[in-house]
Design an enzyme around this catalytic site. Structure first.
Site, PDB file in Angstrom:
ATOM      1  N   SER A 293       2.188 114.811 -63.021  1.00 30.80           N
ATOM      2  CA  SER A 293       3.239 115.746 -62.682  1.00 30.80           C
ATOM      3  C   SER A 293       4.625 115.287 -63.123  1.00 30.80           C
ATOM      4  O   SER A 293       5.562 116.075 -63.168  1.00 30.80           O
ATOM      5  CB  SER A 293       3.247 115.988 -61.170  1.00 30.80           C
ATOM      6  OG  SER A 293       3.571 114.777 -60.472  1.00 30.80           O
TER       7      SER A 293
ATOM      8  N   SER B 183       0.137 110.584 -61.865  1.00 32.33           N
ATOM      9  CA  SER B 183       1.335 111.311 -62.276  1.00 32.33           C
ATOM     10  C   SER B 183       2.439 110.475 -62.874  1.00 32.33           C
ATOM     11  O   SER B 183       3.429 111.020 -63.369  1.00 32.33           O
ATOM     12  CB  SER B 183       1.893 112.118 -61.093  1.00 32.33           C
ATOM     13  OG  SER B 183       1.024 113.164 -60.753  1.00 32.33           O
TER      14      SER B 183
ATOM     15  N   LYS C 147      12.799 111.379 -60.457  1.00 35.20           N
ATOM     16  CA  LYS C 147      11.932 112.544 -60.301  1.00 35.20           C
ATOM     17  C   LYS C 147      12.411 113.404 -59.133  1.00 35.20           C
ATOM     18  O   LYS C 147      12.747 112.884 -58.063  1.00 35.20           O
ATOM     19  CB  LYS C 147      10.492 112.080 -60.078  1.00 35.20           C
ATOM     20  CG  LYS C 147       9.447 113.196 -60.082  1.00 35.20           C
ATOM     21  CD  LYS C 147       8.054 112.593 -59.925  1.00 35.20           C
ATOM     22  CE  LYS C 147       6.955 113.641 -59.955  1.00 35.20           C
ATOM     23  NZ  LYS C 147       5.606 113.045 -59.767  1.00 35.20           N
TER      24      LYS C 147
END
Length: 487
Positions: A151, A175, A76
Site C-alpha cells: 500500500s 506494504s 506515509k
C-alpha cells in the site's frame, strides 16, 4: 536535478553537519524536485513547504540536532502528524488534521529530520498497487504506466524519483517491501513491536509495523535506528534494546558473509514467479555464495496457507478498527440534515467515505467474525498462524536468515489486476508469512527483469533485525543500487 537530491541520507547528514550545505538548501532542493516531477509521479498527497523550511532553518540555527539533522523525509499518510492533513488516502478522513504527533513522527523530529509531507497510499493501507487511493494512483518512476506497489507506493515512488532520500512506510502484509521491490528501492519491516504503532491509523493491529524506506541499505538502517525502540503508549511495543542495525549494515557492506547460512524457502522456489524474477534471485544467491554465505534449502510447509489465513485475520481486525469511522466524532459526515437517525447518517457516511477495497475487506472481516462462523474462519486462521510461526522457528534452528524473491512479479500495468482481487493479493505471496510470524524482513534491489526492478527478500528471527541488514548490505555491495530512467 540538483546534486543535493542525488546524495544519500548519510551523505546529506555529513554535509549538513560539516557546513558543506545548509539544511534549508537541502530542503529547498527536494521541494524543487517535487515541483518538477510530482505532477507525473503523484507520490505526495500533501507537501508541507512552510513546515519543511522552518524545520530546516531550525537545524541551521543549531536549535535542532540529531543523527539525521537536516535530512528530508516523507511520511506515509497513515501516520498522525500534528496540524498536517492525515487522510489514510480515504475520503472519510479528508481534511483531518491530527491534534498530536505519532511516536514515529516525534522520533523523526528528535532525530532532526525535515518532513517534506505526506505520501500517497492505498486507502487505509489496503492494497498492493496504490490504485485504491481515494485521491488517485501513484505512478512508478521506472514506467509511469505501471504501479509503484502498495500500500505504500507513494513513499517508495518518492524515494525512487529522488523527491526524498528517506521515507516512512507501514507493513501489514508487505506494504513496505513490495513497493520497494517494484521501484528498485530498499524497504524494511522491523520486528513487530520494534517500532511504535501509537498514532498509526490502524488497519490490522496484530500485523501493522512502521518501517523505513530508502535508496540504500545503510540509509534504511539509519532511519530504522532513529524511529525504533520501546514506547509505553503502545501496549505491543517490545521493551528491548534496538539491535545495532547500522553497525550490521556497515559490516555487510564489507562484502564478507563467511559462516552465514541462508535458507532458501523451498515453497517459494518458483511457483507463480515470473522467469525474470527467478533468474535475478538465483543470480543473487550466486553472488552471496561468492561472499562466503552457505545456501541451505529449507521447507516451510505451512507458508502455502499464509495468504488465505492473512485474508481472514487482517480483514477481521480491519472490521473492528474501522468501526470508529462513523461520521460522528471527526471526518466526513453525510446526510446529517436533522431528519435522519444516527444509524442512517453512519450508513450514508460510510457508503460515501469508504472505497471499494475497504468495503470488501470490512465485509470479509465482519463475516469471518460473525456468530456461527468465528471458529470456522477466524479461529482456524489463527491456528494456521501458529503453524507458520513454528515453521519459522524450526527453520531458524538451521539457518541464520531465510531468503526469497520479494514479490513474484515486477510492476504490472495499471488496471491489469483490479478486476480480480485474488490476482492483486498474490503480489504479497512471499511477504505475508513474515507478518504473521512477527519477524523482521527487508527487500533490497537485486537486478532487472524486462527493464524493471526485482527485489530480494531477507527474513530474520524476531529481534534479529541486524541480521537482515547485514545480508542485504552484502548483496548490495555485490550487485549495486538501481537508478530509474530520468523523469
Amino acid at each position: 536535478m540538483s546534486d543535493l537530491t542525488k546524495m544519500s541520507a548519510a551523505q546529506l547528514a555529513k554535509a549538513i553537519a560539516g557546513k558543506e550545505a545548509s539544511a534549508v538548501e537541502v530542503a529547498q532542493a527536494h521541494l524543487d524536485r517535487i515541483d518538477a516531477v510530482d505532477e507525473r509521479v503523484h507520490a505526495f498527497l500533501h507537501v508541507d513547504r512552510e513546515g519543511a523550511l522552518a524545520a530546516a532553518a531550525a537545524v541551521d540555527a543549531g536549535e535542532v540536532t540529531g543523527p539525521l539533522a537536516g535530512v528530508p523525509v516523507a511520511v506515509k499518510d497513515v501516520i498522525a502528524t500534528k496540524g498536517v492533513p492525515t487522510t489514510a488516502a480515504s475520503k472519510i478522513l479528508e481534511g483531518w488534521r491530527p491534534p498530536y504527533d505519532a511516536t514515529i513522527v516525534e522520533r523523526l523530529r528528535a532525530a532532526g529530520t525535515v518532513m517534506l509531507g505526506k505520501t500517497n497510499m492505498d486507502e487505509f493501507a489496503m492494497g498492493s498497487s496504490t490504485e485504491y487511493s481515494a485521491y488517485g494512483a501513484t505512478n512508478n518512476p521506472w514506467d509511469l504506466g505501471r504501479i509503484p506497489g502498495g500500500s505504500g507506493g507513494g513513499s517508495a515512488a518518492a524515494i525512487a524519483a529522488y523527491e526524498a532520500p528517506l521515507a516512512i512506510g507501514t507493513d501489514t502484509g508487505g506494504s513496505i517491501r513490495q513497493p520497494g521491490a517494484v521501484t528498485g528501492t530498499v524497504g524494511a519491516k522491523p520486528t513487530y513491536g520494534g517500532t511504535s504503532r501509537y498514532g498509526l491509523i490502524a488497519f490490522s493491529s496484530s500485523l501493522d509495523t512502521p518501517g523505513p524506506c530508502a535508496r540504500n541499505v545503510e540509509d534504511a538502517a539509519l532511519l530504522h535506528a532513529a524511529i525504533a525502540g520501546h514506547d509505553w503508549r503502545d501496549s505491543t511495543s517490545i521493551p528491548q534494546p534496538v539491535p545495532d542495525v547500522v553497525g550490521a549494515a556497515r559490516l555487510g557492506a564489507t562484502g564478507d558473509l563467511s559462516g552465514v547460512k541462508l535458507g532458501v524457502v523451498k515453497e517459494f522456489a518458483g511457483d507463480g514467479s515470473e522467469p525474470g524474477v527467478l533468474s535475478a534471485f538465483h543470480e543473487s544467491l550466486e553472488a552471496l555464495v561468492k561472499l562466503g554465505a552457505e545456501i541451505v534449502e529449507v521447507s516451510c510447509p505451512h507458508f502455502q496457507y499464509a495468504l488465505p489465513a492473512y485474508y481472514l485475520i487482517a480483514p477481521s481486525e480491519a472490521s473492528s478498527n474501522l468501526a470508529r469511522f462513523d461520521g460522528v466524532r471527526y471526518g466526513l459526515r453525510v446526510g446529517d440534515d436533522g431528519n435522519r437517525s444516527l444509524e442512517e447518517v453512519m450508513s450514508l457516511t460510510r457508503e460515501a467515505g469508504f472505497g471499494p477495497e475497504v468495503k470488501r475487506r470490512i465485509i470479509l472481516g465482519t463475516y469471518a467474525l460473525s456468530s456461527g462462523y468465528y471458529d470456522a474462519y477466524y479461529g482456524q486462521a489463527q491456528k494456521v498462524r501458529t503453524l507458520i510461526t513454528r515453521d519459522f522457528e524450526a527453520a531458524f534452528e538451521r539457518v541464520d536468515v531465510l531468503v526469497s524473491p520479494t514479490t513474484p512479479f515486477v510492476a504490472f500495468p495499471f488496471g491489469s489486476r483490479t478486476s480480480d482481487p485474488y490476482q492483486m493479493y498474490l503480489a504479497d505471496l512471499f511477504t505475508i508469512p513474515t507478518n504473521l510470524y512477527g519477524g523482521p524482513a527487508i527487500s533490497v534491489p537485486c537486478g532487472l527483469s524486462e527493464g524493471l526492478p526485482v527485489g530480494f527478500q531477507v527474513m530474520a528471527p524476531t529481534l534479529a533485525d541486524d541480521r537482515m541488514y547485514r545480508v542485504a548490505a552484502a548483496l548490495e555491495s555485490s550487485v549495486g543500487t538501481l537508478t530509474p530512467p530520468a523523469l
